[in-house]
Design a protein around this motif. Structure first.
Motif, short mmCIF file in Angstrom:
data_model
loop_
_atom_site.label_atom_id
_atom_site.label_comp_id
_atom_site.label_asym_id
_atom_site.label_seq_id
_atom_site.Cartn_x
_atom_site.Cartn_y
_atom_site.Cartn_z
N ASP A 263 15.90 6.60 53.23
CA ASP A 263 15.95 7.07 51.84
C ASP A 263 16.88 6.20 51.00
OD1 ASP A 263 14.18 9.06 52.46
OD2 ASP A 263 15.68 10.66 52.57
N GLU A 264 17.96 5.73 51.59
CA GLU A 264 18.90 4.89 50.86
C GLU A 264 18.29 3.52 50.54
OE1 GLU A 264 22.27 3.35 48.94
OE2 GLU A 264 21.41 5.35 49.21
N ILE A 265 17.60 2.94 51.52
CA ILE A 265 16.92 1.66 51.28
C ILE A 265 15.83 1.83 50.23
CG2 ILE A 265 15.41 -0.08 52.34
CD1 ILE A 265 17.02 0.30 54.92
N ASP A 266 15.07 2.92 50.33
CA ASP A 266 14.02 3.20 49.33
C ASP A 266 14.62 3.34 47.93
OD1 ASP A 266 12.18 3.15 51.34
OD2 ASP A 266 11.77 5.30 51.36
N ARG A 267 15.74 4.02 47.84
CA ARG A 267 16.39 4.23 46.54
C ARG A 267 16.76 2.89 45.90
NH1 ARG A 267 21.13 3.79 44.31
NH2 ARG A 267 22.13 3.11 46.25
N VAL A 268 17.35 2.01 46.68
CA VAL A 268 17.79 0.72 46.15
C VAL A 268 16.58 -0.12 45.72
CG1 VAL A 268 19.00 -1.43 46.67
CG2 VAL A 268 19.90 0.74 47.52
#
Length: 302
Positions: A263-268
């Protein structure tokens, strides 16, 4: 209270500085880890099977509308002269995958054809030619014959150095393999990112895109989020996303060691807004699927 400081390295898995035996060994380990991450995220497909099948059919229809394959094209007649007919019997259409993206699509009569993809070198010659037929001897001969063909007859121009070029060569019709080749080349140009405007060759534009994106991830990923997972050492992630025909990032659906990191990679990635031009197929904007593996090394700084 002790404060933990994280040091993050985002890198491409590279084997260029190793001997061949070391390359083979490292590649085997890396491929095994990729296999494991795929299996662990088997419930996180990019497309459903139905969506993938529809994408596959749409791609085929678009390609054939542009390539206009014919048994009487200049390229077909060239192969009739220089390729021994008996070699056509060696083509196994059940094993041919002209794109790994569609490797899980069920085989049907939608498309039984063989494509060759290549790029243009600085001197305008065909380079990095590929056919996924699993028969190296046959591929070598086909590429040898193709390189004798004058590319200008496919409508290829100097500006096409920025694209990956595809042509159809053979087809399976009425249980017979025939030479049915493109009249025109299909040229897929990747999206252009800020800072990559001076790149002119396909591989340069593609590499620049991913390098700029990962530099952005490195600068914007949340250390607090990573620290909360207590993961250290080298991990593999697989960002997957689409840059649509308007140059916007959509459908971000990465694979990572767990959902929090995913989710963090997707957000960035979703916040990345440095795309100047979308990808194009024969100069028409199109959706471009982006997919790559990278390693992230997370270490404590003491």
């Amino acid at each position: 209270m002790k404060t933990t400081v994280l040091f993050i390295i985002i890198s491409i898995f590279s084997l260029t500085t190793y001997s061949q035996s070391q390359k083979d060994s490292l590649n085997k380990v890396f491929q095994e880890r990729i296999k494991n991450i795929k299996e662990d995220q088997s419930d996180n497909p990019y497309y459903t099977q139905e969506e993938l099948q529809n994408e596959y059919k749409n791609e085929i229809n678009t390609f054939k509308d542009l390539a206009k394959p014919s048994e009487n094209s200049d390229l077909a007649n060239h192969f009739k002269i220089y390729l021994e007919k008996k070699l056509l019997k060696k083509i196994d259409f059940s094993s041919i995958k002209w794109s790994t993206f569609y490797k899980d699509v069920s085989k049907n009569k939608t498309d039984l054809s063989v494509r060759l993809t290549f790029e243009l070198s600085k001197t305008g010659k065909a380079t990095n030619c590929r056919i996924n037929s699993r028969d190296k001897e046959l591929e070598k001969k086909i590429i040898e014959v193709f390189k004798k063909f004058p590319l200008e007859k496919l409508g290829i121009k100097e500006s096409d150095k920025s694209g990956k070029i595809s042509v159809q060569l053979f087809a399976r019709e009425d249980n017979e393999t025939v030479i049915k080749a493109s009249q025109f080349a299909v040229v897929d140009v990747p999206p252009v990112i800020k800072g990559c405007e001076d790149s002119t060759l396909y591989w340069q534009i593609n590499k620049c895109l991913y390098d700029r994106l990962y530099d952005y991830i490195l600068k914007n990923i949340s250390l607090k989020t990573l620290n909360s997972q207590e993961l250290r050492g080298e991990i593999i992630c697989r960002p997957r996303f689409t840059i649509n025909s308007e140059g916007k990032i959509t459908n971000v659906n990465s694979i990572a060691p767990n959902k929090v990191i995913k989710d963090e990679i997707d957000r960035v990635i979703l916040s990345f807004n440095e795309i100047i031009e979308p990808g194009k197929r024969n100069n028409v904007p199109k959706n471009t699927y982006c997919d790559t593996f990278r390693t992230i090394t997370i270490e404590n700084l003491k």
